[in-house]
Motif scaffolding. Structure first.
Motif, PDB file in Angstrom:
ATOM      1  N   SER A 295       2.816 -19.480  -8.840  1.00  0.00           N
ATOM      2  CA  SER A 295       2.079 -20.650  -9.942  1.00  0.00           C
ATOM      3  C   SER A 295       1.758 -18.900 -11.351  1.00  0.00           C
ATOM      4  O   SER A 295       1.591 -19.404 -12.471  1.00  0.00           O
ATOM      5  N   GLY A 296       1.685 -18.197  -9.963  1.00  0.00           N
ATOM      6  CA  GLY A 296       0.635 -16.783 -10.872  1.00  0.00           C
ATOM      7  C   GLY A 296      -0.963 -17.167 -11.229  1.00  0.00           C
ATOM      8  O   GLY A 296      -1.361 -16.824 -12.090  1.00  0.00           O
ATOM      9  N   ARG A 297      -1.615 -18.598 -10.852  1.00  0.00           N
ATOM     10  CA  ARG A 297      -2.739 -18.993 -11.061  1.00  0.00           C
ATOM     11  C   ARG A 297      -3.645 -17.962 -10.165  1.00  0.00           C
ATOM     12  O   ARG A 297      -4.898 -17.881 -10.931  1.00  0.00           O
ATOM     13  N   PHE A 298      -3.674 -16.990  -9.384  1.00  0.00           N
ATOM     14  CA  PHE A 298      -4.579 -15.953  -8.728  1.00  0.00           C
ATOM     15  C   PHE A 298      -3.411 -14.779  -8.534  1.00  0.00           C
ATOM     16  O   PHE A 298      -2.151 -14.502  -8.816  1.00  0.00           O
TER      17      PHE A 298
ATOM     18  N   TRP B  51       0.928 -20.622  -1.328  1.00  0.00           N
ATOM     19  CA  TRP B  51       1.543 -20.465  -1.574  1.00  0.00           C
ATOM     20  C   TRP B  51       2.594 -20.567  -3.043  1.00  0.00           C
ATOM     21  O   TRP B  51       2.721 -19.689  -3.777  1.00  0.00           O
ATOM     22  N   ARG B  52       2.275 -22.024  -2.902  1.00  0.00           N
ATOM     23  CA  ARG B  52       2.491 -22.403  -4.264  1.00  0.00           C
ATOM     24  C   ARG B  52       2.205 -22.028  -5.158  1.00  0.00           C
ATOM     25  O   ARG B  52       2.039 -21.785  -6.934  1.00  0.00           O
TER      26      ARG B  52
END
Length: 530
Positions: free
Chosen positions: A447-450, A442-443
Motif C-alpha cells: 500500500s506504500g505506507r512504509f 506485506w499488504r
C-alpha cells in the motif's frame, strides 16, 4: 473534648528511644520520659489537663522517619479526634527530620491539637511556639546529620585499614574479638563452591551439587542452596581476603579462604557473564510482563529469550521468576512460549479492543490485520486496559478482565524437545499467527505506507533480521497452511523451520516436509487442489 466535661483537655504522652539497649531494665529511658510527661500533665490538672490511659512508646526506633508503630497509632487517634494535647520529653522525640516534623505540625493544626515539650518552654501553636519549635528542630536535624557523618567517616577509615566494620559475617567466616576468622564449618564449602563454579560456570549447577552433597547454606538457617545464594558467595570479595571500601576492593586483615589462582579464574568467568548482551528488541515487545502470574507458585512470570547458536533463531518465553531461582525446578508451569499465550489473549481481547480503541477502522479490521498493524507498546497498553491479570495453570489459563470477569481457557503445557509447548483449543497455532501477520505486513508494504522493510521494522520495534524472516512466512505454500489448519501438519513443524524453507518454491517446500499435493495457480491467485 469529652461529653459532659467541656473543659477537659485529653493529653497523650509520646516517648521514643533510638536503641533497644536498656529497654529490658525495670526503669528504662522510655519510663523516665513517660514519668516526666505524666508529672507535667498532673501539674496542670486545674486547667483541665487529663492523662489518657493509652501509652505511645516506640522503643528501638530511630527518629529518621515516622514509620514507627506507636507513632502510627497516635496519628490515627489524632485523626479520630481522641487527643487534644501531645506531651513529649523533647520535640526531637517526634522526629529529627524537618520535613517530617513540618508535616506532623500541619496534621496537628488541621485537627486543632497542641504539642507540649516538658523540657522546652513553649506550647504550640502560638507564633512564639512555632518559632521555637522550628529552631529546635533545625538543631535536632543538624545533630542527627553530624552523628551520621561521624559514623560514616569512622566506617570508611576502618575499611581503608582492611578492618571489618560489623554486620552479618560473610559466609565462610565467623566473628572473633570483632575480627573475621575462617569458620571451620563453612570455609570448606566456600572452597568447594568456587571449584565447582570454575568447573561448570553455572550457579544453578553449583547449587544442585551442593544440595546433593548435603552441604548447608548457613548452619541453623532453613532452606538450601539456590543460584542467588551461590552468586552472593562468589561475588563477596571477603573470601579472597579483600574488603570493599567506597566501591574499591582493598586488602583486608582477615585470612583468605580462596587462593588467588582460583579467585582469578572465577572472577574472569563472572565478568564474562556480567557483560551486557546485545539487546535486540523482542518481536512481541514483552507485552505480557506484569500481567502473567504462575497459578502454582503465585509469583510473577517475566519475559526472557534465548537464541539457537546453529541457526540464530530466537525463542521468547515467559518464565516463573521464583522457580528460576531454585536449584532444582519444582513448578509444573515453569515457562510458557510467548507466541501461543499472546495469541490466546489477542482472541480474548479483540471483541473489546475496537470499543477501547474507539475508531471505525478498528471495528471493521480483520483480527490478524488489526494486531499486525499495532505496535508492541500500543498493544501492551491495550492489554492493561482490558486485563487485570492472567494466571497460567498446568491445564488452564485464567484471564481476569478489569471488570472482574474471569474467563478460563483449557490449555495444557507439554514438554517437547526440552521446551514447554502450550496446547490450547482456543489459541491459534503459532504458524498460523506468523503466516497471517506476514501477509498483513506485506499488504501494508504494497500500500506504500512504509518506504522500506527497515522502516517498518523500526516502527513496530521488531529486530530487523527477525522481521525479514517473518515476512518470508508469506511465501509458505498454502497447502502447508491448510495442513496446519486441519491438524495434518508434519510432526515437529515450527515457525522457524518454515522460515528456513520459505526460500524454496511451493513444490520444494512440500517435498521437504513430505507432503504430497498439487498446487494450481490461476490469475495471480493461489488455491489448494485436493
Amino acid at each position: 473534648m469529652t461529653e459532659g466535661a467541656p473543659n477537659t483537655i485529653r493529653c497523650a504522652v509520646y516517648t521514643r528511644k533510638s536503641l533497644d539497649i536498656g529497654l529490658e531494665k525495670d526503669f528504662s529511658s522510655i519510663d523516665a520520659q513517660y514519668a516526666a510527661c505524666k508529672s507535667y500533665i498532673e501539674a496542670r490538672r486545674e486547667a483541665g489537663w487529663r492523662l489518657l490511659p493509652e501509652r505511645y512508646d516506640d522503643g528501638g526506633f530511630s527518629g529518621t522517619d515516622m514509620d514507627r508503630p506507636a507513632m502510627k497509632r497516635l496519628l490515627l487517634d489524632i485523626e479520630a479526634g481522641l487527643v487534644d494535647v501531645i506531651a513529649v520529653y523533647k520535640i526531637d522525640r517526634i522526629s529529627r527530620s524537618m520535613a517530617d516534623f513540618a508535616e506532623f505540625l500541619s496534621l496537628l493544626e488541621k485537627h486543632r491539637v497542641s504539642l507540649a515539650s516538658v523540657t522546652q518552654d513553649f506550647i504550640g501553636p502560638s507564633g512564639w511556639g512555632r518559632a521555637m519549635m522550628g529552631m529546635l528542630m533545625t538543631f535536632a536535624q543538624y545533630e542527627r546529620e553530624m552523628i551520621s557523618e561521624r559514623v560514616r567517616d569512622k566506617t570508611v577509615a576502618m575499611r581503608r585499614k582492611g578492618m571489618w566494620t560489623g554486620g552479618i559475617a560473610p559466609f565462610g567466616y565467623a566473628v572473633c574479638d570483632k575480627r573475621l576468622v575462617p569458620d571451620q564449618r563453612t570455609a570448606g564449602t566456600v572452597r568447594e563452591l568456587f571449584r565447582l563454579y570454575a568447573e561448570t560456570g553455572s550457579c544453578k549447577a553449583v547449587a544442585a551439587r551442593l544440595n546433593g552433597a548435603g552441604l548447608p547454606w548457613r548452619p541453623g538457617v532453613e532452606g538450601g542452596w539456590n543460584p542467588r545464594r551461590v552468586g552472593y558467595v562468589l561475588r563477596n570479595v571477603a573470601s579472597s581476603g579483600l574488603i570493599m571500601c567506597e566501591g574499591t576492593a582493598l586488602k583486608g586483615v582477615q585470612e583468605a579462604i580462596v587462593g588467588d589462582e582460583l579467585r582469578d579464574r572465577v572472577g574472569a568467568a563472572l565478568e564474562r557473564k556480567s557483560r551486557p548482551r546485545a539487546t535486540a528488541q523482542s518481536p512481541s515487545g514483552a507485552i505480557l510482563n506484569g500481567l502473567l502470574r504462575c497459578g502454582t507458585c503465585g509469583s510473577a512470570m517475566v519475559y526472557s529469550w534465548t537464541r539457537k547458536k546453529t541457526t540464530g533463531a530466537k525463542y521468547g518465553y515467559y518464565m516463573d521468576r521464583a522457580d528460576s531461582r531454585r536449584a532444582v525446578s519444582t513448578c509444573p508451569v515453569r515457562r510458557v512460549p510467548e507466541g501461543p499465550v499472546e495469541a490466546l489473549l489477542e482472541d480474548a481481547a479483540f471483541p473489546l479492543a475496537s470499543r477501547v480503541k474507539g475508531t471505525e477502522a478498528a471495528r471493521a479490521a480483520d483480527p490478524d490485520v488489526f494486531w499486525a498493524s499495532m505496535p508492541p507498546e500500543e498493544k501492551k497498553t491495550l492489554f492493561r486496559r482490558l486485563f487485570r491479570e492472567v494466571v497460567v495453570n498446568p491445564h488452564s489459563i485464567d484471564i481476569v478482565f478489569q471488570s472482574g470477569e474471569v474467563k478460563t481457557v483449557p490449555a495444557s503445557l507439554r514438554r517437547n524437545g526440552g521446551k514447554n509447548m502450550l496446547v490450547s483449543g482456543n489459541a491459534k497455532d503459532p504458524i498460523l499467527v506468523a503466516y497471517a501477520r506476514a501477509r498483513a505486513f506485506w499488504r501494508m508494504l504494497d500500500s506504500g505506507r512504509f518506504k522500506s522493510v527497515s522502516e517498518m521494522a523500526r516502527h513496530y520495534r521488531i529486530e530487523r533480521t527477525y522481521f525479514g524472516r517473518l515476512l518470508s512466512m508469506a511465501c509458505v505454500s498454502p497447502r502447508i497452511i491448510k495442513a496446519v489448519m486441519s491438524g495434518r501438519a508434519p510432526a515437529g513443524l515450527t515457525v522457524n523451520r518454515l522460515m528456513r524453507l520459505a526460500a524454496s518454491d511451493w513444490t520444494g517446500q512440500e517435498k521437504l516436509l513430505g507432503l504430497k499435493c498439487n498446487i494450481s495457480i490461476s490469475s495471480g491467485q493461489f488455491c489448494a487442489v485436493d
